[in-house]
Write an enzyme that holds these catalytic residues in place. Structure first.
Site, PDB file in Angstrom:
ATOM      1  N   GLU A   1       1.721  -0.388  -5.098  1.00 41.92           N
ATOM      2  CA  GLU A   1       0.829   0.724  -5.409  1.00 41.92           C
ATOM      3  C   GLU A   1       1.764   1.931  -5.540  1.00 41.92           C
ATOM      4  OE1 GLU A   1      -3.344   2.563  -3.804  1.00 41.92           O
ATOM      5  OE2 GLU A   1      -1.761   2.233  -2.325  1.00 41.92           O
TER       6      GLU A   1
ATOM      7  N   ASP B   1       0.834  -1.195   0.000  1.00 39.62           N
ATOM      8  CA  ASP B   1       0.000   0.000   0.000  1.00 39.62           C
ATOM      9  C   ASP B   1       0.870   1.246   0.000  1.00 39.62           C
ATOM     10  OD1 ASP B   1      -2.699   1.312   0.518  1.00 39.62           O
ATOM     11  OD2 ASP B   1      -1.591   1.972   2.295  1.00 39.62           O
TER      12      ASP B   1
END
Length: 641
Positions: A344, A308
């Site tokens: 990401e 993330d």
């Protein structure tokens, strides 16, 4: 208690069982007043002195300690007792010491893996299926109630059958490390359902377990591996649940404030949008993150990670550096060599958008593919933009680095509209989040096709289903690693909510009661995934690496003439003709985004076999020779040997 306490060792960090007891070690530069606290069976707590080791590590070996006992750390001052959680805790209890701080449980990690081998799926064959452990199984009618929403529900035969029937190779689980609800959600009687607010990087969350999160998670992974399915974890190392100024204190803020990036005014940098930013250039924090990754791989046999806001992990202060300490550590670590790494590739800090900027071995979530493919089918975007994404975004990910650097292509992710909502809503409808619909992204590239939300109008339903098939076919027959949002296979709607992070409700829970339209889509999806594996994967493998220049790529107008420069700036029907080597297998894409049907002239040669026609669930013309009438808003994939 008759416990003997000695200095112990500085490594490994955390609580480690020995032949005679347990060794405790913790990194604590701000250790003034720090004490180890052990809880007995009567819930009485006993303070244990800590001994200073090297590098600001404090330790103690306590004889007689056994697995299952609970512990914490405390800092006692004249005003209060501050309870702290071991950053290396492997399991947490549900009962907090203070308002929010739980105790840690000492665990033995023995488990019978039954000689189960990891699937080790090649990149070109990988099909990522993203899901939430609870949300995916909570309403499944064939899973016993006790297992719904749990680790063991995800490996129940009903789920295994679903994964296998679809052809899924790799599950990507939304965060399962223990997380915490933000304070503002308590006031609204909501919860952080997605789990992107980590409390402990080592401990699987107890809310997905019946009684023993460690054993149940390992059982889930073992069962999935036995059926050839990989498990990737979505991990959050860019921030912690301690938030920013005025936020709670769980460990790092008190033990080692340098764990977080600070600005010139002594305030927390907030490149994550969650109050703080972890500083992986601080060696003790880098060590903790690396130890956490190895822990998931060694103890749980995890196959890979999706990181993330991964741009944060590569920062040196305010700058992103693909040669940062974190990337170098990952690259040389022998335990992590066979794991899949998906980034990401952005955060909200300065210079935070880094798509294409990550080092080798890293695959990256490609939001350009998402946005341009959505725009191509739902609105208008140029052929050049769409063609670039379909061919693997080679402006960002050179084919010379495939398959190691294949783009992770997707249409929908956990954040944003589901596939069904993408073709059903023009606007987000996040009222259930109790933020007056101010939250969530406004640039959705969606289209409701005439009516906002659900409808009984056959023509609109028919067009929506066709557009779903267009989007998925574009995804599965593009060059890259396809990522599917799991609930999209069930045509799940979140009722227009494109930011359902706080919805532990039927908004987020997969609905398994499919009507005929939804069932037809799922059966079509099974066929198109199988077709990708049979027909597309050889082309991805062929176009990867040194032999990529020996194959054929031709873009043409519907009349089979080559495109000129101006054509690339249009939004009109187009042909893509791919061929392996001089006379190998061929694929033909007939793409018609227009409102009217278009007749395509096919390249000469032997007949073409129709793999998929998004305008027709069951094409009646299995082979074609010279021309093909392509319906409006549709595409056909053809193949010949």
């Amino acid at each position: 208690m008759d416990w003997q306490v000695t200095k112990g060792t500085a490594a490994p960090l955390g609580a480690t069982l020995t032949a005679t007891g347990c060794n405790f070690a913790i990194h604590a530069p701000n250790a003034k007043g720090l004490t180890l606290v052990i809880f007995d069976d009567n819930n009485d707590h006993h303070s244990i002195p800590l001994y200073k080791n090297h590098s600001h590590i404090y330790s103690a070996h306590v004889s007689g300690i056994q697995a299952g006992m609970r512990y914490a750390y405390s800092v006692i001052s004249p005003k209060e007792t501050l309870w702290l959680l071991d950053p290396y805790a492997h399991q947490l209890t549900d009962n907090p010491l203070s308002e929010t701080v739980p105790t840690a449980v000492i665990r033995h990690h023995g488990f019978d893996w039954q000689n189960t081998e990891k699937p080790q799926i090649e990149q070109a064959n990988t099909l990522v299926y993203e899901l939430h452990v609870k949300g995916f199984t909570q309403l499944h009618p064939d899973i016993p109630a006790a297992l719904q929403g749990k680790y063991l529900g995800l490996c129940h035969p009903a789920c295994i059958e679903h994964f296998k029937s679809l052809g899924i190779t790799t599950l990507q689980l939304m965060p399962i490390a223990t997380s915490l609800d933000e304070a503002h959600l308590h006031d609204k009687e909501l919860t952080n359902f997605w789990g992107y607010n980590p409390l402990c990087w080592f401990a699987p969350d107890t809310k997905f377990a019946i009684s023993d999160p460690i054993t149940e998670l390992k059982t889930m992974v073992r069962t999935l591996h036995q059926h050839g399915i990989e498990v990737i974890l979505d991990v959050v190392y860019n921030h912690t649940a301690e938030s920013g100024h005025g936020g709670p204190i769980f460990n790092f803020k008190q033990l080692a404030p340098k764990a977080y990036l600070m600005n010139g005014q002594g305030e927390f940098e907030n490149y994550s949008g969650c109050g703080n930013t972890v500083d992986l250039n601080y060696p003790p924090v880098l060590r903790t993150v690396m130890d956490s990754l190895r822990h998931w791989v060694e103890e749980y046999q995890i196959d890979g990670f999706r990181f993330d806001l991964a741009a944060t992990l590569g920062r040196r202060g305010p700058l992103f550096d693909r040669r940062s300490a974190f990337f170098q550590s990952i690259h040389q670590d022998p335990v992590l060599q066979s794991t899949k790494l998906i980034a990401e590739p952005w955060d909200i800090g300065p210079n935070g958008y880094q798509l294409g900027g990550f080092p080798m071995r890293w695959n990256e979530c490609n939001d350009k593919f998402r946005d341009i493919t959505r725009s191509f089918w739902n609105h208008k975007t140029s052929l050049g933009d769409f063609a670039t994404r379909l061919m693997g975004s080679r402006d960002l990910f050179s084919a010379s680095k495939w398959p190691d650097k294949l783009s992770v292509n997707y249409i929908s992710y956990h954040d944003g509209f589901t596939l069904q909502d993408l073709v059903s809503y023009n606007h987000k409808h996040n009222e259930a989040n109790k933020e007056s619909n101010r939250d969530g992204h406004g640039d959705n590239r969606s289209f409701n096709h005439g009516i906002e939300g659900p409808t009984d109008t056959f023509a609109i339903i028919n067009l929506r289903e066709r557009q779903k098939r267009n989007l998925i076919t574009s995804l599965l027959f593009s060059f890259g690693i396809p990522h599917l949002l799991a609930v999209d296979s069930l045509s799940h709607t979140q009722k227009g909510n494109n930011n359902a992070y706080c919805q532990d409700s039927e908004i987020s829970w997969a609905n398994w009661q499919l009507n005929k339209v939804q069932d037809d889509f799922q059966q079509w999806l099974q066929k198109i995934i199988a077709a990708r594996s049979q027909f597309m994967v050889p082309f991805i493998e062929g176009f990867s690496g040194e032999s990529r220049g020996e194959h054929r790529i031709n873009w043409m107008k519907p009349n089979s003439q080559r495109l000129n420069v101006d054509d690339w700036h249009q939004h009109s029907p187009i042909i893509l003709h791919l061929g392996l080597y001089h006379c190998g297998s061929e694929l033909l894409y007939l793409i018609n985004p227009d409102k009217v049907p278009t007749r395509f002239r096919l390249p000469k040669g032997s007949p073409w076999e129709i793999i998929c026609d998004t305008a027709d669930l069951n094409p009646s013309q299995p082979t074609v020779c010279t021309t093909h009438m392509q319906s409006a808003h549709s595409m056909t994939i053809l193949h010949r040997r």
